[in-house]
Design a protein around this motif. Structure first.
Motif, PDB file in Angstrom:
ATOM      1  N   GLY A 156       0.852  -1.167   0.123  1.00 39.37           N
ATOM      2  CA  GLY A 156       0.009  -0.045  -0.016  1.00 39.37           C
ATOM      3  C   GLY A 156       0.697   1.374   0.017  1.00 39.37           C
ATOM      4  O   GLY A 156       1.935   1.421   0.568  1.00 39.37           O
ATOM      5  N   PHE A 157       0.074   2.237  -0.630  1.00 40.10           N
ATOM      6  CA  PHE A 157       0.919   3.643  -0.776  1.00 40.10           C
ATOM      7  C   PHE A 157      -0.085   4.664  -0.696  1.00 40.10           C
ATOM      8  O   PHE A 157      -0.662   5.433  -1.742  1.00 40.10           O
ATOM      9  CB  PHE A 157       1.683   3.778  -2.042  1.00 40.10           C
ATOM     10  CG  PHE A 157       2.603   4.998  -1.901  1.00 40.10           C
ATOM     11  CD1 PHE A 157       4.016   4.943  -1.113  1.00 40.10           C
ATOM     12  CD2 PHE A 157       2.372   6.094  -2.451  1.00 40.10           C
ATOM     13  CE1 PHE A 157       4.800   6.069  -1.146  1.00 40.10           C
ATOM     14  CE2 PHE A 157       3.019   7.321  -2.479  1.00 40.10           C
ATOM     15  CZ  PHE A 157       4.409   7.425  -1.800  1.00 40.10           C
ATOM     16  N   PRO A 158      -0.543   4.999   0.594  1.00 37.58           N
ATOM     17  CA  PRO A 158      -1.854   6.032   0.771  1.00 37.58           C
ATOM     18  C   PRO A 158      -1.587   7.427   0.761  1.00 37.58           C
ATOM     19  O   PRO A 158      -2.248   8.272   0.953  1.00 37.58           O
ATOM     20  CB  PRO A 158      -2.272   5.546   2.000  1.00 37.58           C
ATOM     21  CG  PRO A 158      -1.247   5.061   2.761  1.00 37.58           C
ATOM     22  CD  PRO A 158      -0.158   4.482   1.910  1.00 37.58           C
ATOM     23  N   PRO A 354       8.523   0.224   1.329  1.00 34.93           N
ATOM     24  CA  PRO A 354       9.042  -0.540   0.005  1.00 34.93           C
ATOM     25  C   PRO A 354      10.304  -0.106  -0.553  1.00 34.93           C
ATOM     26  O   PRO A 354      10.158   1.372  -0.708  1.00 34.93           O
ATOM     27  CB  PRO A 354       7.766  -0.948  -0.813  1.00 34.93           C
ATOM     28  CG  PRO A 354       6.789   0.496  -0.354  1.00 34.93           C
ATOM     29  CD  PRO A 354       7.175   0.660   1.097  1.00 34.93           C
ATOM     30  N   PHE A 355      11.091  -0.708  -0.833  1.00 33.77           N
ATOM     31  CA  PHE A 355      12.368  -0.119  -1.384  1.00 33.77           C
ATOM     32  C   PHE A 355      13.272   0.744  -0.724  1.00 33.77           C
ATOM     33  O   PHE A 355      14.434   1.189  -1.025  1.00 33.77           O
ATOM     34  CB  PHE A 355      11.895   0.478  -2.653  1.00 33.77           C
ATOM     35  CG  PHE A 355      11.487  -0.464  -3.864  1.00 33.77           C
ATOM     36  CD1 PHE A 355      12.032  -1.463  -4.559  1.00 33.77           C
ATOM     37  CD2 PHE A 355      10.006  -0.183  -4.048  1.00 33.77           C
ATOM     38  CE1 PHE A 355      11.513  -2.119  -5.268  1.00 33.77           C
ATOM     39  CE2 PHE A 355       9.377  -1.086  -4.774  1.00 33.77           C
ATOM     40  CZ  PHE A 355      10.097  -2.098  -5.428  1.00 33.77           C
ATOM     41  N   GLY A 356      12.731   1.050   0.681  1.00 31.04           N
ATOM     42  CA  GLY A 356      13.549   1.722   1.509  1.00 31.04           C
ATOM     43  C   GLY A 356      14.154   0.850   2.737  1.00 31.04           C
ATOM     44  O   GLY A 356      15.158   0.859   2.989  1.00 31.04           O
ATOM     45  N   GLU A 357      13.187   0.051   3.328  1.00 31.55           N
ATOM     46  CA  GLU A 357      13.426  -0.760   4.472  1.00 31.55           C
ATOM     47  C   GLU A 357      13.173  -2.199   3.991  1.00 31.55           C
ATOM     48  O   GLU A 357      13.695  -3.154   5.056  1.00 31.55           O
ATOM     49  CB  GLU A 357      12.344  -0.377   5.538  1.00 31.55           C
ATOM     50  CG  GLU A 357      12.806   1.133   6.078  1.00 31.55           C
ATOM     51  CD  GLU A 357      11.489   1.723   7.042  1.00 31.55           C
ATOM     52  OE1 GLU A 357      12.034   2.091   8.037  1.00 31.55           O
ATOM     53  OE2 GLU A 357      10.296   1.380   6.831  1.00 31.55           O
ATOM     54  N   CYS A 401       7.289   7.587  11.322  1.00 24.14           N
ATOM     55  CA  CYS A 401       7.348   7.891   9.901  1.00 24.14           C
ATOM     56  C   CYS A 401       6.295   7.768   8.995  1.00 24.14           C
ATOM     57  O   CYS A 401       5.213   8.288   9.268  1.00 24.14           O
ATOM     58  CB  CYS A 401       8.793   7.649   9.552  1.00 24.14           C
ATOM     59  SG  CYS A 401       9.252   8.618   8.041  1.00 24.14           S
ATOM     60  N   TYR A 402       6.626   6.714   8.027  1.00 25.79           N
ATOM     61  CA  TYR A 402       5.439   6.363   7.145  1.00 25.79           C
ATOM     62  C   TYR A 402       4.360   5.789   7.706  1.00 25.79           C
ATOM     63  O   TYR A 402       3.362   5.891   6.829  1.00 25.79           O
ATOM     64  CB  TYR A 402       6.163   5.245   6.290  1.00 25.79           C
ATOM     65  CG  TYR A 402       5.574   4.607   5.034  1.00 25.79           C
ATOM     66  CD1 TYR A 402       5.228   5.694   4.180  1.00 25.79           C
ATOM     67  CD2 TYR A 402       5.407   3.315   4.734  1.00 25.79           C
ATOM     68  CE1 TYR A 402       4.468   5.160   2.994  1.00 25.79           C
ATOM     69  CE2 TYR A 402       4.683   2.805   3.966  1.00 25.79           C
ATOM     70  CZ  TYR A 402       4.375   3.792   2.692  1.00 25.79           C
ATOM     71  OH  TYR A 402       3.752   3.143   1.744  1.00 25.79           O
ATOM     72  N   GLU A 403       4.279   5.504   8.975  1.00 24.18           N
ATOM     73  CA  GLU A 403       2.886   4.948   9.534  1.00 24.18           C
ATOM     74  C   GLU A 403       1.953   6.138   9.660  1.00 24.18           C
ATOM     75  O   GLU A 403       0.947   5.746  10.018  1.00 24.18           O
ATOM     76  CB  GLU A 403       3.233   4.209  10.824  1.00 24.18           C
ATOM     77  CG  GLU A 403       4.084   2.901  10.888  1.00 24.18           C
ATOM     78  CD  GLU A 403       4.239   2.198  12.174  1.00 24.18           C
ATOM     79  OE1 GLU A 403       4.202   1.088  12.077  1.00 24.18           O
ATOM     80  OE2 GLU A 403       4.727   3.066  13.054  1.00 24.18           O
TER      81      GLU A 403
END
Length: 539
Positions: A156-158, A354-357, A401-403
């Motif tokens: 997911g990428f909201p 994704p692609f970072g961690e 962060c992203y969360e």
């Protein structure tokens, strides 16, 4: 050579003669795509750092006018154009993150993939356009497609949800009732109703009863939001705490920051010592709680330097750290550090980047990614344990962060009793882009959604202290070493949004599915009726 006019023949022999007419290139073929693109860019302009929240409903009004009277295929195309021109500028921070080694393809690819959701929304909106209360069904469809976008692709990428354009303004208080889904629905519904009102006034050139009802429907979300403002509580319900957050700063080198973890640690410790000196000099009050940003250090075992520093503050700390598990895997964590007993409870980030961690589809990624090799190890996501920690006699909810872009982390923490929310983050990857303020806007929305003060602790900015009504009471700049010390209220009351939880989102999703089904049935019946009428005429 003179231009040739194309003559349209009479439809039937003996019909009244019609003068020859010249076919002209249809202007709507150009105007509609141009309006879709302009509306998508206006939607982008409604996001932080610009305080233009009111542009979002106007952008959706433009989209609705473009979709008016279209069929599924055209609706898909216009919706995709709207989404693509929105995501392209919104996600330019990916270029800073990845650097020149990747080129523009990840940025373009992600923008394309996310725009497909908007394309599908545009197509499905045409299916519900003939239902009663069509603007409502259309708004439900658009917001419903934000749900699967939080699942796929790659977990997911909201980013870019409608609600994230509203960290202030008339619609924000609705977050306390139905969270981000309800705020988004209100924005889109207002825009779609404005489009319906404009279309009715253009068609009949006078104020009719349907036009009045559409105008009232456009005003309803705005009035509801403004009416809720007095109910947004900001006062302390279980005392107050003085919280300090340390921003140590980092070099602006994007993904290469992976190899500079020692620099992050050294800078954070240096700024902590400057803050400690200011406290001892009486320039700032002593904090009850110290917060370090995401990945400020790496913890592989006992850490005497952090032990001593926290002891010197004489206050518990929440330390953002990359934590090495016994099997060698890493977790992005926040550790509760006591000034006497050292490290204690630990929360591990659940929603990894994704692609970072971690790297999904690793075999494919290795073909295009210069930073992957056999030694690159994915981080391990957490299971939600210790998301609410007790520090300084306070239940503190943590999400990393992203969360902030996902609904469940903050909601789970508040349901577990959190009186204060803390968001450690590392936005140093993304240069001087808008990414950091876009993320801060999410935390401001979460503050109202859960009626909690929020402390955002960033490696290189923007760090901020946010009141429960979404107001930023203090903040730092980008790529500066700085600290914030502020007094925050502790609150225990849960909002209606917390009590309803995910039911709001799933309820709106179910209504949207029902609307699409109803639109398909109506279209099928209309076609059967038209076919029957044509058959009777032939007989």
């Amino acid at each position: 050579m003179a231009p040739v006019a194309v003559t349209v023949a009479d439809p039937e022999p003996g019909a009244q003669h019609q003068p020859a007419r010249t076919r002209r290139f249809p202007r709507a073929w150009l105007l509609r795509p141009a309006a879709a693109l302009a509306s998508g860019f206006a939607y982008y302009l409604s996001f932080a750092p610009r305080p233009l929240w009111w542009l979002a409903p106007l952008a959706f009004a433009g989209l609705a006018l473009v979709l008016r009277g279209r069929r599924f295929r055209a609706g898909f195309g216009y919706g995709f154009a709207f989404g693509f021109v929105f995501f392209l500028p919104l996600l330019t921070w990916l270029l800073d993150f990845l650097g020149p080694d990747f080129g523009p393809w990840p940025w373009l690819g992600l923008s394309f993939a996310l725009a497909l959701y908007h394309g599908l929304a545009g197509g499905l909106i045409t299916l519900v356009s003939r239902l009663p209360a069509a603007p409502l069904w259309g708004a439900l469809v658009f917001i419903a497609l934000e749900t699967p976008r939080a699942w796929f692709p790659f977990g997911g990428f909201p980013w870019g949800r409608v609600a994230f354009s509203q960290p202030e303004g008339a619609f924000l208080p609705l977050a306390s009732v139905g969270g981000a889904p309800l705020v988004g629905l209100a924005v889109v519904l207002t825009g779609f109703c404005l489009a319906g009102l404009a279309a009715r006034l253009w068609e009949v050139r006078k104020l009719t009863r349907p036009a009045v009802l559409t105008a009232l429907a456009a005003l309803l979300p705005v009035v509801a939001g403004l009416a809720l403002w007095p109910t947004i509580g900001t006062g302390a319900q279980d005392g107050e705490r003085t919280v300090a957050t340390v921003q140590g700063n980092a070099p602006d080198i994007g993904l290469a920051l992976q190899g500079e973890r020692t620099v992050l640690r050294d800078n954070t410790i240096a700024e902590s010592r400057r803050l400690l000196a200011a406290i001892r000099a009486g320039k700032v009050p002593k904090p009850d709680l110290l917060v370090w940003p995401e990945s400020a250090t790496t913890v592989t075992g006992p850490d005497l330097q952090v032990d001593q520093l926290v002891a010197n503050f004489g206050a518990p700390a929440l330390i953002g750290a990359i934590y090495r598990l016994p099997d060698g895997h890493l977790q992005n964590s926040v550790i509760a550090w006591d000034p006497r007993t050292g490290p204690g409870a630990r929360y591990a980030k659940q929603q990894l980047v994704p692609f970072g961690e971690y790297v999904p589809a690793r075999k494919v990624a290795e073909l295009v990614t210069p930073f992957l090799d056999n030694e690159t190890v994915d981080m391990v996501p957490g299971d939600g344990a210790n998301q609410t920690m007790t520090a300084a006699g306070t239940k503190v909810g943590v999400f990393i962060c992203y969360e902030a872009a996902f609904d469940y982390p903050a909601r789970d923490a508040v349901r577990d009793g959190a009186e204060l929310l803390v968001v450690p983050t590392n936005n140093a990857w993304y240069g001087e882009s808008e990414m950091s303020v876009q993320q801060l806007a999410m935390s401001r929305l979460r503050a109202v959604e859960h009626s909690r003060a929020v402390v955002v602790s960033a490696v290189s900015g923007v760090s901020a202290i946010v009141a429960p009504d979404g107001t930023v009471t203090s903040s730092t700049g980008l790529f500066t070493a700085d600290s914030l010390v502020g007094r925050v209220p502790l609150r225990t009351q849960t909002t209606l949004s917390d009590r309803l939880g995910a039911w709001t989102e799933y309820g709106l999703l179910a209504l949207a599915i029902a609307g699409v089904a109803g639109g398909l049935v109506l279209r099928f019946r209309t076609r059967r009726s038209s076919a029957g009428t044509a058959g009777e005429a032939a007989d």
